[in-house]
Design a protein around this motif. Sequence first.
Motif, short mmCIF file in Angstrom:
data_model
loop_
_atom_site.label_atom_id
_atom_site.label_comp_id
_atom_site.label_asym_id
_atom_site.label_seq_id
_atom_site.Cartn_x
_atom_site.Cartn_y
_atom_site.Cartn_z
N THR A 1 60.98 31.65 78.91
CA THR A 1 60.98 31.13 77.47
C THR A 1 61.02 29.91 77.34
O THR A 1 60.89 28.99 76.32
CB THR A 1 62.29 31.71 76.80
OG1 THR A 1 63.32 31.11 77.05
CG2 THR A 1 62.50 33.23 76.90
N HIS A 2 60.93 28.93 78.46
CA HIS A 2 61.22 27.49 78.38
C HIS A 2 59.48 26.92 78.68
O HIS A 2 58.96 27.54 79.57
CB HIS A 2 62.01 27.00 79.26
CG HIS A 2 63.42 27.36 78.98
ND1 HIS A 2 63.98 26.82 77.79
CD2 HIS A 2 64.59 28.02 79.61
CE1 HIS A 2 65.41 27.42 77.91
NE2 HIS A 2 65.50 28.14 78.83
N ARG B 1 68.47 29.99 75.70
CA ARG B 1 67.10 30.63 75.50
C ARG B 1 67.66 30.91 73.78
O ARG B 1 68.54 31.57 73.44
CB ARG B 1 66.83 31.77 76.09
CG ARG B 1 66.43 31.49 77.51
CD ARG B 1 66.07 32.57 78.24
NE ARG B 1 67.14 33.42 78.45
CZ ARG B 1 68.01 33.63 79.67
NH1 ARG B 1 67.80 32.46 80.44
NH2 ARG B 1 68.91 34.15 79.82
N SER C 1 70.04 29.64 82.25
CA SER C 1 70.47 28.94 81.38
C SER C 1 71.35 27.59 81.61
O SER C 1 71.21 26.51 81.17
CB SER C 1 71.37 29.72 80.27
OG SER C 1 72.01 30.78 80.82
#
Length: 226
Positions: free
Chosen positions: A27-28, A222, A216
């Motif tokens: 997601t990054h 996220r 994380s």
Amino acid sequence: MSTIKDKIISFKNELPENVKLVAVSKTHPSEMIKEAYSAGQRIFGENKVQEMIAKHDELKNLDINWHLIGHLQRNKVKYIAEFVDLIHSVDSLKLLKEINKQAINNSRTINCLLQFHIASEDTKFGLNFEEAVEILQSEDYKKLTNVKIIGVMGMASFTEDEVKVRSEFTNLQEIYNNLKTNYFKDSNDFKEISMGMSNDWELAIESGSTMVRVGSTIFGYRSCSL
Ligand SMILES: *Cc1c(COP(=O)(O)O)cnc(C)c1O
């Protein structure tokens, strides 16, 4: 606020020498991977094939080791077979056979971990011990030439209950020891236990983890939970 670079460096300082860090970048954006890379991080974990391919394309000039940590559908193996370094999520013989086939197509051997279901939640993927034994004893498995099983992987329950999490990690360690003794005695490669995430990596290391998958803590929270 500390940067991604600072976080990688301080996290690595806390890890015992024999434990590898899989930086979970799902997601990054690729920019954040580049920053972690500049701090010396080389192993990155993604849980979705599409996302991993896109980032692999964007970061082609960096010598990154890409680890697929999420559930893998057979029809998607062909998209990652050319470059993936380790697949953590092998949970069926059918999948292993497909990985072998695509590895042959790319003239390489693909390293894999057997994923075990160690949590009490039934949403998590993975094998139980009997299913793993069935795979390892099968004639089909013995014929596979281009996959190498180098260890096991598991996810503990999502809970604050340390006693429970610890017993799930210990269970995976026992599974690993049992498989090592009975099926991989002569393999120097079967040596990895992939367990531990941002919330529970310390407990995992106490139970013998050799690879922690941390997202994380390094990259921040996220926006959507995946
Ligand atoms: C997302 C994910 C992680 C990392 O989780 P964090 O809690 O962000 O450290 C580890 N393993 C798997 C399989 C994941 O999907």
